[in-house]
Design a protein around this motif. Structure first.
Motif, PDB file in Angstrom:
ATOM      1  N   UNK A   4       0.832  -1.193   0.000  1.00 47.92           N
ATOM      2  CA  UNK A   4       0.000   0.000   0.000  1.00 47.92           C
ATOM      3  C   UNK A   4       0.873   1.251   0.000  1.00 47.92           C
ATOM      4  N   UNK A   5       0.476   2.174  -0.868  1.00 47.51           N
ATOM      5  CA  UNK A   5       1.187   3.447  -0.922  1.00 47.51           C
ATOM      6  C   UNK A   5       0.905   4.190   0.376  1.00 47.51           C
ATOM      7  N   UNK A   6       1.854   5.022   0.795  1.00 44.09           N
ATOM      8  CA  UNK A   6       1.621   5.762   2.035  1.00 44.09           C
ATOM      9  C   UNK A   6       0.410   6.688   1.862  1.00 44.09           C
ATOM     10  N   UNK A   7       0.302   7.327   0.699  1.00 43.25           N
ATOM     11  CA  UNK A   7      -0.774   8.290   0.499  1.00 43.25           C
ATOM     12  C   UNK A   7      -1.802   7.785  -0.489  1.00 43.25           C
ATOM     13  N   UNK A   8      -3.051   7.834  -0.029  1.00 43.19           N
ATOM     14  CA  UNK A   8      -4.146   7.577  -0.928  1.00 43.19           C
ATOM     15  C   UNK A   8      -4.666   8.938  -1.368  1.00 43.19           C
ATOM     16  N   UNK A   9      -5.300   8.914  -2.521  1.00 45.43           N
ATOM     17  CA  UNK A   9      -5.731  10.187  -3.059  1.00 45.43           C
ATOM     18  C   UNK A   9      -7.206  10.106  -3.416  1.00 45.43           C
ATOM     19  N   UNK A  10      -7.968  11.040  -2.876  1.00 47.48           N
ATOM     20  CA  UNK A  10      -9.403  11.107  -3.156  1.00 47.48           C
ATOM     21  C   UNK A  10      -9.655  12.296  -4.079  1.00 47.48           C
ATOM     22  N   UNK A  11      -9.852  12.051  -5.374  1.00 45.34           N
ATOM     23  CA  UNK A  11      -9.953  13.189  -6.302  1.00 45.34           C
ATOM     24  C   UNK A  11     -11.218  14.017  -6.100  1.00 45.34           C
ATOM     25  N   UNK A  12     -12.342  13.367  -5.909  1.00 44.25           N
ATOM     26  CA  UNK A  12     -13.596  14.105  -5.912  1.00 44.25           C
ATOM     27  C   UNK A  12     -13.958  14.465  -7.342  1.00 44.25           C
ATOM     28  N   UNK A  13     -15.222  14.840  -7.537  1.00 44.69           N
ATOM     29  CA  UNK A  13     -15.724  15.002  -8.903  1.00 44.69           C
ATOM     30  C   UNK A  13     -15.033  16.123  -9.680  1.00 44.69           C
ATOM     31  N   UNK A  14     -14.719  17.236  -9.025  1.00 47.43           N
ATOM     32  CA  UNK A  14     -14.159  18.383  -9.753  1.00 47.43           C
ATOM     33  C   UNK A  14     -12.798  18.086 -10.361  1.00 47.43           C
ATOM     34  N   UNK A  15     -11.989  17.296  -9.654  1.00 49.10           N
ATOM     35  CA  UNK A  15     -10.636  17.075 -10.164  1.00 49.10           C
ATOM     36  C   UNK A  15     -10.627  16.185 -11.404  1.00 49.10           C
ATOM     37  N   UNK A  16     -11.790  15.640 -11.747  1.00 45.26           N
ATOM     38  CA  UNK A  16     -11.904  14.886 -12.992  1.00 45.26           C
ATOM     39  C   UNK A  16     -12.539  15.745 -14.078  1.00 45.26           C
ATOM     40  N   UNK A  17     -12.919  16.973 -13.731  1.00 40.13           N
ATOM     41  CA  UNK A  17     -13.586  17.830 -14.721  1.00 40.13           C
ATOM     42  C   UNK A  17     -12.923  19.191 -14.786  1.00 40.13           C
ATOM     43  N   UNK A  18     -13.618  20.210 -14.265  1.00 39.15           N
ATOM     44  CA  UNK A  18     -13.092  21.568 -14.369  1.00 39.15           C
ATOM     45  C   UNK A  18     -11.757  21.735 -13.652  1.00 39.15           C
ATOM     46  N   UNK A  19     -11.528  20.902 -12.644  1.00 45.01           N
ATOM     47  CA  UNK A  19     -10.293  21.054 -11.876  1.00 45.01           C
ATOM     48  C   UNK A  19      -9.215  20.064 -12.268  1.00 45.01           C
ATOM     49  N   UNK A  20      -9.242  19.593 -13.500  1.00 42.85           N
ATOM     50  CA  UNK A  20      -8.315  18.533 -13.905  1.00 42.85           C
ATOM     51  C   UNK A  20      -6.849  18.974 -13.770  1.00 42.85           C
ATOM     52  N   UNK A  21      -6.607  20.274 -13.912  1.00 43.83           N
ATOM     53  CA  UNK A  21      -5.232  20.760 -13.772  1.00 43.83           C
ATOM     54  C   UNK A  21      -4.729  20.593 -12.333  1.00 43.83           C
ATOM     55  N   UNK A  22      -5.646  20.575 -11.397  1.00 48.91           N
ATOM     56  CA  UNK A  22      -5.256  20.354  -9.997  1.00 48.91           C
ATOM     57  C   UNK A  22      -4.762  18.918  -9.845  1.00 48.91           C
ATOM     58  N   UNK A  23      -5.518  17.978 -10.437  1.00 48.58           N
ATOM     59  CA  UNK A  23      -5.090  16.584 -10.375  1.00 48.58           C
ATOM     60  C   UNK A  23      -3.731  16.411 -11.051  1.00 48.58           C
ATOM     61  N   UNK A  24      -3.616  16.962 -12.258  1.00 46.08           N
ATOM     62  CA  UNK A  24      -2.356  16.810 -12.996  1.00 46.08           C
ATOM     63  C   UNK A  24      -1.173  17.374 -12.207  1.00 46.08           C
ATOM     64  N   UNK A  25      -1.368  18.563 -11.654  1.00 47.75           N
ATOM     65  CA  UNK A  25      -0.232  19.183 -10.968  1.00 47.75           C
ATOM     66  C   UNK A  25       0.051  18.515  -9.628  1.00 47.75           C
ATOM     67  N   UNK A  26      -0.988  18.034  -8.983  1.00 45.80           N
ATOM     68  CA  UNK A  26      -0.787  17.336  -7.711  1.00 45.80           C
ATOM     69  C   UNK A  26       0.012  16.053  -7.920  1.00 45.80           C
TER      70      UNK A  26
END
Ligand code: SF4
Ligand code: SF4
Lengths: 302, 189
Positions: A4-26
């Protein structure tokens, strides 16, 4: 089973849509920090502020499913980059801890759904992970390039620093300023750091929502900031998407890049323009290109 | 400004009393009417009742006045008031509770977009496990005021060009687990 990775990541709906740049940069930033994160499998919507307006119980159960899934993976740290997700997940933990009736309902739901009981999953925000787990010193050391003479205003939005969080001081948060300075950015003393952007209001009571964002942008400009740095997909969207409309309404020459903290940090660590999602901005595109596209001669390597 | 007179007999004190028993609403009666919440609230200037007035009306039992107000829908749940309140009244939770009750009692302003959005959002999440921003907004607009779609078109186009507008209708795999989440019941919870 994979370790198991130390950090799990919960994107939430926005990071798959309007906030995709947040996911990419994170993801880019954490990769550069050699702290791999893994997406929570089969996560569901956190319910945001909206579900809470319809049913408190159901909102809590929705959040609880995510926490139970996190527990199944064995990771203890669940990173929720969106302020609304972060608050909602943490609020549900608080409700379960404080109210036996809600705890009971939650237990019953998890049992019916065949999910494990809730346990100590820590819901984390990337800002606070950068500050606490990586640390200012290390960020300074890992910085490979600095923006010269660019002034930014750090903007938290509302929910990250409010009652259920431990991101920063709710009255006078300073950690984002510290992080930005560590990676070589000049910050202005922005005093609307935690003033709400209106959240979904730009979509519902549009004029009021746009007005709130106008106030935020105008104050940043007045202080001489050339960009604003955000940690929430909704803040970023609101501040970024309506500048043309604000220009038309007010005649004010606002065209300001609205960045994610992870874009600024990721770039300082060596990430490139597209993998940090910098090409997805709507406002201030010229400045973004000028600052962040690789022009070897203008960069100062440190 | 038009002033309305309220009489004690219109008040429902039992309702006010019950109100304080709900999660987050326990400190309602500790309010000292200082107005810090209204001063802190970024939206109070657009509200018909300020947050302080809402608190005053709730504890005196003027149920319909608060449930019909636009204030509860303008509240963006930013928690600024709750953090600043010297008496630790959780105003945000009180607003949430009022929203829930207004929806259940059908007392919200008709075709007012926010309660409509709330319903669309919850339906989608319960059926699919995730919300797809585009579809929620689209359905909300169709049910409240389709004209706003026109004004949104420009923003939508910008987002689309930048790859920020997903038309995919998201869905989780183990959707069956969500059937144990109660559908929004008659009771306010
Ligand atoms: S800030 Fe608290 S004590 Fe003051 S009026 Fe508002 S709710 Fe009452
Ligand atoms: S939580 Fe609601 S009432 Fe309180 S300050 Fe924010 S918008 Fe105003």
């Amino acid at each position: 089973m994979e370790p198991s990775a130390r950090y799990l990541y919960y994107p939430g709906c926005s990071l798959k849509g309007t906030g995709i740049a947040y996911e990419e940069s994170l993801l880019t930033t954490f990769r550069l920090l050699e702290m791999p994160v893994k997406e929570l499998p089969d996560w569901n919507c956190c319910g945001a502020t909206t579900y809470m307006s319809v049913s408190e119980t159901s909102a809590t159960l929705l959040a609880a499913r995510n926490l139970a899934l996190a527990r199944q993976t064995g990771s203890k740290d669940l990173i929720a980059p969106c302020n609304a997700c972060y608050l909602t997940l943490r609020k549900s933990q608080r409700l379960v801890a404080d109210y036996p009736q809600i705890a009971q309902e939650t237990e019953r739901f998890l049992e019916q759904a065949g999910l494990p009981r809730l346990d100590s999953v820590r819901v984390r925000h990337p800002l606070e992970v950068l500050y606490n787990d990586v640390g200012i010193q290390r960020l300074r050391e890992l910085t490979v390039r600095r923006l010269q003479g660019v002034r930014m205003a750090s903007y938290y939005g509302c929910q990250a620093v409010r009652p259920y969080g431990e991101v920063d001081d709710p009255h006078e948060p300073t950690r984002m300023d510290e992080i930005l300075r560590a990676v070589g950015v000049e910050v202005v003393g922005y005093n609307l750091k935690t003033k709400c952007c209106g959240g979904p209001l730009t979509g519902t009571i549009h004029d009021v929502g746009v007005r709130l964002n106008y106030i935020l942008l105008k104050e940043a400009m007045r202080l001489g900031a050339q960009a604003m740095v955000t940690i929430c997909p909704l803040c970023q969207f609101n501040l970024d998407a309506y500048q043309a409309e604000i220009r038309k309404q007010t005649g004010e020459p606002i065209d300001m890049p609205i960045l994610y903290l992870t874009q600024v940090v990721g770039w300082a660590l060596g990430g490139d323009y597209r993998e940090l999602g910098l090409h997805r901005a709507i406002s201030g595109r010229k400045l973004l290109e000028q600052w962040f596209t690789v022009r070897k001669e203008a960069e100062t390597y440190v | 400004m038009e002033r309305q007179i309220r009489y004690q007999r219109e008040a429902d004190l039992e309702w006010a009393h019950q109100f304080t028993k709900h999660p987050g609403c326990e400190r309602l009666l500790s309010c000292i009417q200082c107005g810090t919440c209204s001063g802190t609230c970024p939206l109070s200037i657009y509200m018909d009742l300020t947050p302080r007035q809402v608190i005053a009306l709730v504890r005196e039992g003027f149920r319909e006045d608060v449930l019909r107000s636009q204030t509860i829908w303008l509240c963006a749940s930013c928690y600024a008031c709750s953090v600043e309140c010297p008496q630790k009244v959780s105003i945000t939770d009180i607003m949430y509770r009022l929203k829930r009750e207004a929806i259940r009692s059908n007392l919200y302003p008709k075709r007012f977009p926010i309660p409509v959005l709330a319903r669309e959002f919850c339906d989608m999440v319960r059926q699919r496990g995730r919300n797809s921003e585009f579809w929620v907004v689209f359905r909300m607009a169709m049910r409240s005021n389709p004209k706003i779609l026109l004004s949104m078109a420009r923003t939508g186009w910008e987002l689309w060009r930048k790859g920020r507008l997903s038309l995919r209708r998201e869905r989780i795999q183990r959707i069956n687990e969500l059937q144990y989440i109660p559908a929004t019941s008659k009771e306010v919870d």
